[in-house]
Design an enzyme around this catalytic site. Structure first.
Site, PDB file in Angstrom:
ATOM      1  N   ARG A 165       0.837  -1.186   0.000  1.00 29.56           N
ATOM      2  CA  ARG A 165       0.000   0.000   0.000  1.00 29.56           C
ATOM      3  C   ARG A 165       0.880   1.247   0.000  1.00 29.56           C
ATOM      4  O   ARG A 165       2.040   1.208   0.399  1.00 29.56           O
ATOM      5  CB  ARG A 165      -0.904   0.015   1.233  1.00 29.56           C
ATOM      6  CG  ARG A 165      -1.785  -1.219   1.376  1.00 29.56           C
ATOM      7  CD  ARG A 165      -2.553  -1.174   2.678  1.00 29.56           C
ATOM      8  NE  ARG A 165      -3.445  -2.329   2.836  1.00 29.56           N
ATOM      9  CZ  ARG A 165      -3.118  -3.457   3.459  1.00 29.56           C
ATOM     10  NH1 ARG A 165      -1.902  -3.590   3.989  1.00 29.56           N
ATOM     11  NH2 ARG A 165      -3.985  -4.443   3.564  1.00 29.56           N
ATOM     12  N   LYS A 190      -1.274  -2.072   7.681  1.00 25.53           N
ATOM     13  CA  LYS A 190      -2.672  -1.927   8.067  1.00 25.53           C
ATOM     14  C   LYS A 190      -2.958  -2.850   9.247  1.00 25.53           C
ATOM     15  O   LYS A 190      -2.567  -4.013   9.253  1.00 25.53           O
ATOM     16  CB  LYS A 190      -3.586  -2.274   6.887  1.00 25.53           C
ATOM     17  CG  LYS A 190      -5.024  -1.849   7.099  1.00 25.53           C
ATOM     18  CD  LYS A 190      -5.825  -2.002   5.834  1.00 25.53           C
ATOM     19  CE  LYS A 190      -7.242  -1.496   6.022  1.00 25.53           C
ATOM     20  NZ  LYS A 190      -8.039  -1.633   4.783  1.00 25.53           N
ATOM     21  N   HIS A 262      -2.694   2.221  -6.189  1.00 24.23           N
ATOM     22  CA  HIS A 262      -3.404   0.964  -5.976  1.00 24.23           C
ATOM     23  C   HIS A 262      -3.490   0.117  -7.229  1.00 24.23           C
ATOM     24  O   HIS A 262      -3.660  -1.101  -7.148  1.00 24.23           O
ATOM     25  CB  HIS A 262      -4.802   1.248  -5.427  1.00 24.23           C
ATOM     26  CG  HIS A 262      -5.128   0.430  -4.212  1.00 24.23           C
ATOM     27  ND1 HIS A 262      -4.424   0.541  -3.036  1.00 24.23           N
ATOM     28  CD2 HIS A 262      -6.069  -0.533  -3.991  1.00 24.23           C
ATOM     29  CE1 HIS A 262      -4.931  -0.300  -2.143  1.00 24.23           C
ATOM     30  NE2 HIS A 262      -5.911  -0.970  -2.699  1.00 24.23           N
ATOM     31  N   ARG A 265      -0.870  -2.386  -7.083  1.00 28.36           N
ATOM     32  CA  ARG A 265      -1.208  -3.447  -6.125  1.00 28.36           C
ATOM     33  C   ARG A 265      -2.136  -4.473  -6.789  1.00 28.36           C
ATOM     34  O   ARG A 265      -1.906  -5.680  -6.687  1.00 28.36           O
ATOM     35  CB  ARG A 265      -1.882  -2.818  -4.906  1.00 28.36           C
ATOM     36  CG  ARG A 265      -2.271  -3.785  -3.793  1.00 28.36           C
ATOM     37  CD  ARG A 265      -2.714  -2.974  -2.576  1.00 28.36           C
ATOM     38  NE  ARG A 265      -3.357  -3.756  -1.546  1.00 28.36           N
ATOM     39  CZ  ARG A 265      -2.719  -4.404  -0.577  1.00 28.36           C
ATOM     40  NH1 ARG A 265      -1.399  -4.396  -0.555  1.00 28.36           N
ATOM     41  NH2 ARG A 265      -3.374  -5.076   0.351  1.00 28.36           N
ATOM     42  N   HIS A 288      -3.660  -8.862   3.685  1.00 23.60           N
ATOM     43  CA  HIS A 288      -5.108  -8.892   3.890  1.00 23.60           C
ATOM     44  C   HIS A 288      -5.422  -9.654   5.167  1.00 23.60           C
ATOM     45  O   HIS A 288      -4.899 -10.747   5.395  1.00 23.60           O
ATOM     46  CB  HIS A 288      -5.814  -9.587   2.721  1.00 23.60           C
ATOM     47  CG  HIS A 288      -5.927  -8.738   1.503  1.00 23.60           C
ATOM     48  ND1 HIS A 288      -6.054  -9.264   0.234  1.00 23.60           N
ATOM     49  CD2 HIS A 288      -5.938  -7.388   1.345  1.00 23.60           C
ATOM     50  CE1 HIS A 288      -6.143  -8.276  -0.653  1.00 23.60           C
ATOM     51  NE2 HIS A 288      -6.070  -7.138   0.005  1.00 23.60           N
ATOM     52  N   TYR A 297      -9.423 -11.277  -6.532  1.00 22.08           N
ATOM     53  CA  TYR A 297      -8.548 -11.343  -7.711  1.00 22.08           C
ATOM     54  C   TYR A 297      -8.786 -12.605  -8.528  1.00 22.08           C
ATOM     55  O   TYR A 297      -8.414 -12.653  -9.698  1.00 22.08           O
ATOM     56  CB  TYR A 297      -7.082 -11.240  -7.269  1.00 22.08           C
ATOM     57  CG  TYR A 297      -6.777  -9.886  -6.682  1.00 22.08           C
ATOM     58  CD1 TYR A 297      -6.735  -8.759  -7.483  1.00 22.08           C
ATOM     59  CD2 TYR A 297      -6.587  -9.727  -5.312  1.00 22.08           C
ATOM     60  CE1 TYR A 297      -6.499  -7.501  -6.941  1.00 22.08           C
ATOM     61  CE2 TYR A 297      -6.342  -8.476  -4.764  1.00 22.08           C
ATOM     62  CZ  TYR A 297      -6.310  -7.372  -5.581  1.00 22.08           C
ATOM     63  OH  TYR A 297      -6.086  -6.127  -5.046  1.00 22.08           O
TER      64      TYR A 297
END
Length: 323
Positions: A165, A190, A262, A265, A288, A297
């Site tokens: 990120r 995150k 992004h 990513r 994640h 994805y």
């Protein structure tokens, strides 16, 4: 600044309970970004209550919370657009947490928001994903004969190779790059979680070229902060600056797609999936919390489906013009 509700000296005002809850979040180690979002959400609710002469937690019932939720649904921004389901979620989740905390602290017998149903957020596919050829076109745009261009090439190579990120990239230090092991250490990503992820040799080579040739020029006479990527003034790059520079290069590449950080990513995750990497490994790389976030994805990885479709479907290339 929101004026205290119920008086400065009233420890039972909504305002004072909100202040104590925000302190609790800080003590618990919540990130500054999340704490700021919680503060904005709760401030909005407290102001809404003030307009209806509701000043204490004991005056808030389930109907009050439902009416607030309805007000968010009918609210229109300055441009006339409604709040998205995700935005309404961000405003309601802190409310649910706040009331649960007040119950634990003994300020309420039960939470009026305990069974509050959050808006369902549609799981949409990424707006755009770059093919490997399109990525190469974008990467070739910066003028690597300049310090800024060399830095920007290294930045985009890092984004594409690791899928990190933008906040994670701006937080990288020189020590976080381990060229011998081919890894990058993401510190407090995150959810304030650390993780070590792989990075490709090409990205490492561009980082080394930037570090040795461009970074000293950008740093100038400033003390070395240790941050890997610096701006023109020798300070660590900010996320907004990173967004603008990546967007600029994608626009200049003239590939007919829009995006910024992004999109690299998304492109990284897709190319790893189409190359055969297990989704759980991709989840670990992307950081994640849930595998569900990574599985999106699988819905944009079209390469294998296209190959099967071409091999099996009877509607192959016609002999155009022949009857």
């Amino acid at each position: 600044m929101l004026p205290p509700i119920g008086g400065v000296d009233d420890p039972d005002s909504l305002f004072q309970h909100m202040q104590r809850f925000l302190v609790h979040l800080g003590v618990k180690g919540q990130s500054q970004h999340t704490a700021a979002s919680s503060k904005a959400a709760l401030t909005r609710f407290v102001r809404w209550c003030e307009e209806r002469s509701l000043t204490k937690p004991s005056e808030i019932d389930r109907k009050t919370v439902e009416l607030f939720q309805q007000s968010l649904f009918y609210h229109r921004k300055k441009n006339g657009d409604p709040l998205s389901a995700r935005s309404r979620q961000f405003l309601l989740i802190p409310l649910r947490q706040w009331f649960a905390w007040m119950v634990k602290q003994g300020h309420l017998h039960s939470s009026p928001a305990v069974d509050l149903e959050l808006p369902k957020v549609p799981r949409r596919l990424p707006k755009a994903i770059l093919s490997p050829q399109e990525v190469e076109t974008v990467l070739a745009v910066p003028d690597v004969n300049t310090a800024v261009g060399l830095r920007d090439r290294a930045i985009m190579e890092t984004l594409y190779s690791t899928g990190i990120r933008r906040m994670e990239l701006t937080g990288l230090t020189i020590q976080d790059i381990d060229r011998d092991r081919g890894t990058v250490m993401i510190r407090e990503g995150k959810g304030k979680k650390d993780r070590m992820i792989p990075i490709g040799d090409r990205a490492l080579a561009w980082i080394a070229a930037y570090r040795d040739r461009a970074r000293p020029e950008l740093m100038g006479d400033k003390p070395d902060s240790g941050a890997l990527f610096l701006n023109n003034l020798g300070n660590p790059l900010r996320p907004f600056h990173l967004t603008m520079l990546t967007k600029n290069y994608i626009d200049k590449a003239n590939i007919g797609k829009e995006g910024s950080c992004h999109i690299f990513r998304h492109s990284c995750a897709t190319v790893l999936l189409e190359g055969g990497m297990d989704t759980r490994h991709i989840q670990e790389i992307l950081g994640h919390a849930s595998l569900e976030s990574t599985q999106i994805y699988t819905r944009v990885s079209i390469q294998k489906l296209k190959a099967l479709h071409t091999a099996i479907h009877p509607g192959k290339m016609p002999e155009v013009g022949k009857h």
